[in-house]
Write an enzyme that holds these catalytic residues in place. Structure first.
Site, PDB file in Angstrom:
ATOM      1  N   ARG A 211      38.652  78.363  27.147  1.00  0.00           N
ATOM      2  CA  ARG A 211      39.876  77.558  27.103  1.00  0.00           C
ATOM      3  C   ARG A 211      40.897  78.198  26.177  1.00  0.00           C
ATOM      4  O   ARG A 211      40.603  78.458  25.009  1.00  0.00           O
ATOM      5  CB  ARG A 211      39.557  76.142  26.631  1.00  0.00           C
ATOM      6  CG  ARG A 211      38.614  75.436  27.587  1.00  0.00           C
ATOM      7  CD  ARG A 211      38.446  73.984  27.237  1.00  0.00           C
ATOM      8  NE  ARG A 211      37.521  73.355  28.168  1.00  0.00           N
ATOM      9  CZ  ARG A 211      37.318  72.071  28.295  1.00  0.00           C
ATOM     10  NH1 ARG A 211      37.989  71.225  27.520  1.00  0.00           N
ATOM     11  NH2 ARG A 211      36.456  71.601  29.177  1.00  0.00           N
ATOM     12  N   GLU A 213      43.058  77.246  24.149  1.00  0.00           N
ATOM     13  CA  GLU A 213      43.523  76.086  23.376  1.00  0.00           C
ATOM     14  C   GLU A 213      44.854  76.399  22.703  1.00  0.00           C
ATOM     15  O   GLU A 213      45.065  77.488  22.179  1.00  0.00           O
ATOM     16  CB  GLU A 213      42.496  75.698  22.313  1.00  0.00           C
ATOM     17  CG  GLU A 213      41.121  75.315  22.845  1.00  0.00           C
ATOM     18  CD  GLU A 213      41.082  73.938  23.478  1.00  0.00           C
ATOM     19  OE1 GLU A 213      42.109  73.229  23.423  1.00  0.00           O
ATOM     20  OE2 GLU A 213      40.028  73.583  24.040  1.00  0.00           O
ATOM     21  N   ARG A 219      37.545  72.829  14.993  1.00  0.00           N
ATOM     22  CA  ARG A 219      36.564  72.332  15.969  1.00  0.00           C
ATOM     23  C   ARG A 219      36.831  72.808  17.401  1.00  0.00           C
ATOM     24  O   ARG A 219      36.250  72.295  18.347  1.00  0.00           O
ATOM     25  CB  ARG A 219      36.470  70.812  15.915  1.00  0.00           C
ATOM     26  CG  ARG A 219      37.737  70.120  16.255  1.00  0.00           C
ATOM     27  CD  ARG A 219      37.694  68.647  15.845  1.00  0.00           C
ATOM     28  NE  ARG A 219      39.037  68.125  15.872  1.00  0.00           N
ATOM     29  CZ  ARG A 219      39.582  67.558  16.930  1.00  0.00           C
ATOM     30  NH1 ARG A 219      38.895  67.378  18.032  1.00  0.00           N
ATOM     31  NH2 ARG A 219      40.834  67.133  16.884  1.00  0.00           N
ATOM     32  N   HIS A 220      37.741  73.776  17.557  1.00  0.00           N
ATOM     33  CA  HIS A 220      37.974  74.357  18.881  1.00  0.00           C
ATOM     34  C   HIS A 220      37.667  75.849  18.878  1.00  0.00           C
ATOM     35  O   HIS A 220      38.048  76.559  17.957  1.00  0.00           O
ATOM     36  CB  HIS A 220      39.430  74.161  19.319  1.00  0.00           C
ATOM     37  CG  HIS A 220      39.754  72.755  19.702  1.00  0.00           C
ATOM     38  ND1 HIS A 220      40.312  71.860  18.816  1.00  0.00           N
ATOM     39  CD2 HIS A 220      39.582  72.085  20.870  1.00  0.00           C
ATOM     40  CE1 HIS A 220      40.467  70.693  19.432  1.00  0.00           C
ATOM     41  NE2 HIS A 220      40.034  70.800  20.668  1.00  0.00           N
ATOM     42  N   GLU A 355      34.795  64.067  18.682  1.00  0.00           N
ATOM     43  CA  GLU A 355      34.270  63.912  20.045  1.00  0.00           C
ATOM     44  C   GLU A 355      33.230  64.980  20.346  1.00  0.00           C
ATOM     45  O   GLU A 355      33.448  66.153  20.070  1.00  0.00           O
ATOM     46  CB  GLU A 355      35.431  64.023  21.041  1.00  0.00           C
ATOM     47  CG  GLU A 355      34.976  63.969  22.487  1.00  0.00           C
ATOM     48  CD  GLU A 355      36.088  64.360  23.467  1.00  0.00           C
ATOM     49  OE1 GLU A 355      37.261  63.980  23.257  1.00  0.00           O
ATOM     50  OE2 GLU A 355      35.766  65.055  24.446  1.00  0.00           O
ATOM     51  N   SER A 358      32.418  64.228  26.927  1.00  0.00           N
ATOM     52  CA  SER A 358      33.213  63.418  27.849  1.00  0.00           C
ATOM     53  C   SER A 358      32.462  63.335  29.156  1.00  0.00           C
ATOM     54  O   SER A 358      31.866  64.325  29.603  1.00  0.00           O
ATOM     55  CB  SER A 358      34.583  64.032  28.099  1.00  0.00           C
ATOM     56  OG  SER A 358      35.444  63.748  27.025  1.00  0.00           O
ATOM     57  N   ARG A 406      29.749  71.917  18.919  1.00  0.00           N
ATOM     58  CA  ARG A 406      30.084  70.684  18.187  1.00  0.00           C
ATOM     59  C   ARG A 406      28.827  69.904  17.820  1.00  0.00           C
ATOM     60  O   ARG A 406      28.762  69.270  16.769  1.00  0.00           O
ATOM     61  CB  ARG A 406      31.021  69.811  19.018  1.00  0.00           C
ATOM     62  CG  ARG A 406      32.382  70.431  19.136  1.00  0.00           C
ATOM     63  CD  ARG A 406      33.443  69.384  19.281  1.00  0.00           C
ATOM     64  NE  ARG A 406      34.720  70.017  19.552  1.00  0.00           N
ATOM     65  CZ  ARG A 406      35.753  69.402  20.098  1.00  0.00           C
ATOM     66  NH1 ARG A 406      35.652  68.122  20.434  1.00  0.00           N
ATOM     67  NH2 ARG A 406      36.875  70.041  20.290  1.00  0.00           N
TER      68      ARG A 406
HETATM   69  P1  ATP Z   1      39.160  67.807  22.579  1.00  0.00           P
HETATM   70  O1  ATP Z   1      40.020  66.656  22.965  1.00  0.00           O
HETATM   71  O2  ATP Z   1      38.306  67.536  21.382  1.00  0.00           O
HETATM   72  O3  ATP Z   1      39.890  69.102  22.504  1.00  0.00           O
HETATM   73  P2  ATP Z   1      38.469  67.769  25.322  1.00  0.00           P
HETATM   74  O4  ATP Z   1      38.488  66.312  25.603  1.00  0.00           O
HETATM   75  O5  ATP Z   1      39.624  68.610  25.704  1.00  0.00           O
HETATM   76  O6  ATP Z   1      38.118  68.003  23.770  1.00  0.00           O
HETATM   77  P3  ATP Z   1      36.465  68.024  27.361  1.00  0.00           P
HETATM   78  O7  ATP Z   1      37.230  68.655  28.456  1.00  0.00           O
HETATM   79  O8  ATP Z   1      36.227  66.574  27.397  1.00  0.00           O
HETATM   80  O9  ATP Z   1      37.166  68.430  25.971  1.00  0.00           O
HETATM   81  O10 ATP Z   1      35.108  68.849  27.197  1.00  0.00           O
HETATM   82  C1  ATP Z   1      33.836  68.234  26.974  1.00  0.00           C
HETATM   83  C2  ATP Z   1      33.296  68.595  25.619  1.00  0.00           C
HETATM   84  O11 ATP Z   1      33.289  70.015  25.443  1.00  0.00           O
HETATM   85  C3  ATP Z   1      34.137  68.090  24.453  1.00  0.00           C
HETATM   86  O12 ATP Z   1      33.810  66.748  24.141  1.00  0.00           O
HETATM   87  C4  ATP Z   1      33.751  69.049  23.345  1.00  0.00           C
HETATM   88  O13 ATP Z   1      32.516  68.683  22.753  1.00  0.00           O
HETATM   89  C5  ATP Z   1      33.531  70.351  24.084  1.00  0.00           C
HETATM   90  N1  ATP Z   1      34.733  71.204  24.006  1.00  0.00           N
HETATM   91  C6  ATP Z   1      35.825  71.132  24.780  1.00  0.00           C
HETATM   92  N2  ATP Z   1      36.721  72.064  24.451  1.00  0.00           N
HETATM   93  C7  ATP Z   1      36.173  72.759  23.432  1.00  0.00           C
HETATM   94  C8  ATP Z   1      36.614  73.867  22.644  1.00  0.00           C
HETATM   95  N3  ATP Z   1      37.793  74.446  22.850  1.00  0.00           N
HETATM   96  N4  ATP Z   1      35.804  74.329  21.671  1.00  0.00           N
HETATM   97  C9  ATP Z   1      34.598  73.756  21.463  1.00  0.00           C
HETATM   98  N5  ATP Z   1      34.128  72.718  22.167  1.00  0.00           N
HETATM   99  C10 ATP Z   1      34.907  72.209  23.147  1.00  0.00           C
HETATM  100 MN    MN Z   2      37.095  65.026  26.318  1.00  0.00          MN
END
Ligand code: ATP
Ligand code: MN
Length: 432
Positions: A211, A213, A219-220, A355, A358, A406
Site C-alpha cells: 500500500r 500509504e 503503525r503503517h 485497529e 477489518s 500490528r
Molecule cells: P488503517 O485505517 O489503520 O490504515 P485500513 O482500515 O486502511 O487500516 P484495512 O484495509 O482494513 O486497513 O486492512 C486490514 C488490516 O490490515 C488493518 O486492520 C491493519 O491491521 C492491516 N493493515 C492495513 N494497512 C496496513 C499498513 N499499511 N501497514 C500495516 N498494516 C496494515
Molecule cells: Mn480497516
C-alpha cells in the site's frame, strides 16, 4: 559442521567444538575470558596465560568482537561463569574476522537509532531482545496456521501482481508488466472471495500486501503481512468468532512456547493471553463512548470515520480487545453486505491502541455487487474476472483481514511497527 555443539548443549565432562561470535573478551592479566555466543546462548572460554600455548592465547585475545570463531576444548563446571560452565580451549580457529569498527553494538551497551538498526539488521538481530521479536513472530504464524486448520480452512496463495486494486486507487503501487500497467496487490480480498465459491469453501492466506500509504506513521508499512480468512456459508458474527479464536491462539501459543523470548523482552511477568469474549460494541455505541470521554475537540457524528485519538480514547475506556460492529454502509467498502439502507455487516477488531482487523459479510448477489462497483466509481468491466463468478453459484460468505505486524506490535508493546519486520518498506526505505 557435523561436529559442532551448540553452547546450550555443552555439558561438563564433554570435549566439544563450539562455534559462533565473539561476544566479549575480558583480559584480567594472568587469566582472560572470551565469551562466545551462538543462537542458543553464550559460553565462557578461559585462557590461562602461563599454562597455555602463547599462539593460542594470542589468537583468542586479539580477535575482534563479533568475529566468527570456533573453539575446541574440554567443558568444565565453573560456578562463576555466566552459564555455570566454561571451556578450556585446545584450539581456536578464527573463521571470519570482524572489523574493529562496528556500525552497531550487538552487546546493546550502546543504544542505536531505529534507522541504524534497520540498516544493519544482521548485527541488530544478534541482540537477544531483537531476535526474540522474530522468534515470537514465527510462533505466532505457526499458531495462526494451526488454528486456521482447526477451523477447517485450506491455505491458499493468491497473486501479488494484479490488474486492479480494491482498497482505494491512491494507495496503489503501479508497475509495468510486459508493457502493460499493473499493480502490486493491496489485499487478497477479491481472490479469497473467488475461492469461497470454489470447492474449497473456507480459506486462509498469510501473505504480503502493498500500500502506497499517504502518511509515514508508526503503525503503517508499505509492505505488510496480511492474515486473511474467508468462509462460505458464514455471516459476520461467525467471522468474528473465527477472528477471536485466531488472535487468542496466537497469544496462547506465545505464552506457552516463548517464555525465553518474553524474558529477553522483559515481558515474562506481564504477558497475558486475552480471556473471555471480546466485547462487541456497535459503531453507534463506540462514537457515543468516545464523545463521552471528552477527548475530542469536535464530537463525532454518524458517518465519521474514527480518528486515531478517538480510537485511543475508546481503547483506554474498554481496556481490552474489542469489536466495533454495525458500521455505516457509506464508510465501509462496496463488497461489504449491508444490513439495511444505513448499516452494514462490516466490523473492525481493535486492540486498545489501534485497529487490527477489518471484516464483514460480503455482498454475494451479482446485481448488488455490480451496483456497488459503480457507486464506488470503479468500472465493473475491469473487474469482470471477479464479478462474473458471482453468476455461477456464489454462496453467502464472510471474512476478514488481520495485520500480522500490528498483531505482533500490540502483543509486545512495540513503539514502531517497523520493529516487527526484518526489512521494512516505508517512504524512506527501499533497502536493505
Ligand atoms: P488503517 O485505517 O489503520 O490504515 P485500513 O482500515 O486502511 O487500516 P484495512 O484495509 O482494513 O486497513 O486492512 C486490514 C488490516 O490490515 C488493518 O486492520 C491493519 O491491521 C492491516 N493493515 C492495513 N494497512 C496496513 C499498513 N499499511 N501497514 C500495516 N498494516 C496494515
Ligand atoms: Mn480497516
Amino acid at each position: 559442521m557435523d561436529d559442532r555443539t551448540y553452547t546450550a548443549d555443552a555439558e561438563p565432562g564433554d570435549t566439544v567444538t563450539v562455534a559462533g561470535w565473539v561476544h566479549e573478551v575480558r583480559d584480567l592479566g594472568g587469566i582472560a575470558f572470551l565469551i562466545l555466543r551462538d543462537t542458543t546462548g553464550k559460553i565462557q572460554v578461559k585462557f590461562e596465560k602461563d599454562e597455555m600455548d602463547d599462539d593460542l592465547v594470542e589468537t583468542g585475545l586479539n580477535v575482534h568482537r563479533e568475529s566468527v570463531i570456533s573453539v575446541t576444548g574440554d567443558v568444565e563446571e565453573e560456578p562463576r561463569a555466566p552459564t555455570g560452565v566454561e571451556v578450556t580451549p585446545a584450539s581456536v580457529d578464527v573463521i571470519s574476522e570482524a572489523d574493529p569498527e562496528l556500525p552497531l553494538d550487538p552487546s546493546g551497551k550502546v543504544d542505536a537509532e531505529l534507522s541504524t538498526r534497520l540498516d544493519n539488521r544482521t548485527l541488530d538481530l544478534r541482540k537477544d531482545e531483537v531476535k526474540a521479536i522474530f522468534e515470537i513472530r514465527a510462533e505466532v504464524l505457526r499458531a495462526v496456521r494451526e488454528q486456521f486448520r482447526e477451523l477447517g480452512c485450506t491455505e491458499i496463495n493468491t497473486p501479488k501482481i494484479v490488474a486492479t486494486g480494491t482498497e482505494g486507487g491512491t494507495e496503489l503501487f503501479p508497475i509495468t508488466y510486459f508493457g502493460q500497467e499493473a499493480f502490486m496487490n493491496q489485499s487478497p480480498q477479491l481472490f479469497k472471495q473467488l475461492m469461497v465459491g470454489s470447492g474449497l469453501e473456507r480459506v486462509f492466506e498469510i501473505g504480503p500486501i502493498f500500500r502506497a500509504e499517504e502518511h509515514n506513521t508508526p503503525r503503517h508499512l508499505n509492505e505488510a503481512t496480511s492474515i486473511d480468512f474467508e468462509s462460505a456459508f458464514s455471516d459476520h458474527t461467525e467471522a468474528m468468532d473465527a477472528c477471536e479464536a485466531v488472535v487468542k491462539a496466537a497469544y496462547e501459543a506465545v505464552e506457552a512456547n516463548c517464555q525465553d523470548a518474553l524474558e529477553a523482552l522483559d515481558l515474562a511477568d506481564e504477558f497475558e493471553a486475552p480471556e473471555g469474549e471480546f466485547p462487541r460494541l456497535t459503531y453507534e455505541e463506540a462514537i457515543e463512548r468516545i464523545n463521552a470521554t471528552g477527548e475530542l475537540d469536535e464530537p463525532l457524528v454518524w458517518g465519521d470515520d474514527l480518528p486515531t485519538e478517538g480510537e485511543h480514547a475508546l481503547g483506554q475506556d474498554v481496556g481490552e480487545h474489542y469489536f466495533i460492529t454495525d458500521w455505516p454502509s457509506e464508510i465501509k467498502p462496496f463488497y461489504i453486505m449491508d444490513k439495511d439502507d444505513e448499516v452494514s455487516t462490516g466490523f473492525d477488531m481493535m486492540h486498545p491502541s489501534m485497529e487490527l482487523v477489518s471484516g464483514g459479510q460480503r455482498e454475494h448477489r451479482y446485481d448488488h455487487l455490480v451496483e456497488g462497483f459503480e457507486q464506488q466509481g470503479l468500472d465493473p468491466e475491469a473487474f469482470d474476472y471477479y464479478t462474473k463468478m458471482f453468476k455461477y453459484g456464489m454462496p453467502p460468505h464472510a471474512g476478514w483481514g488481520l495485520g500480522g505486524e500490528r498483531l505482533i506490535m500490540t502483543m509486545l508493546g512495540l513503539g514502531n511497527i517497523r520493529e516487527a519486520v526484518l526489512f521494512p518498506r516505508d517512504r524512506q526505505r527501499l533497502s536493505p
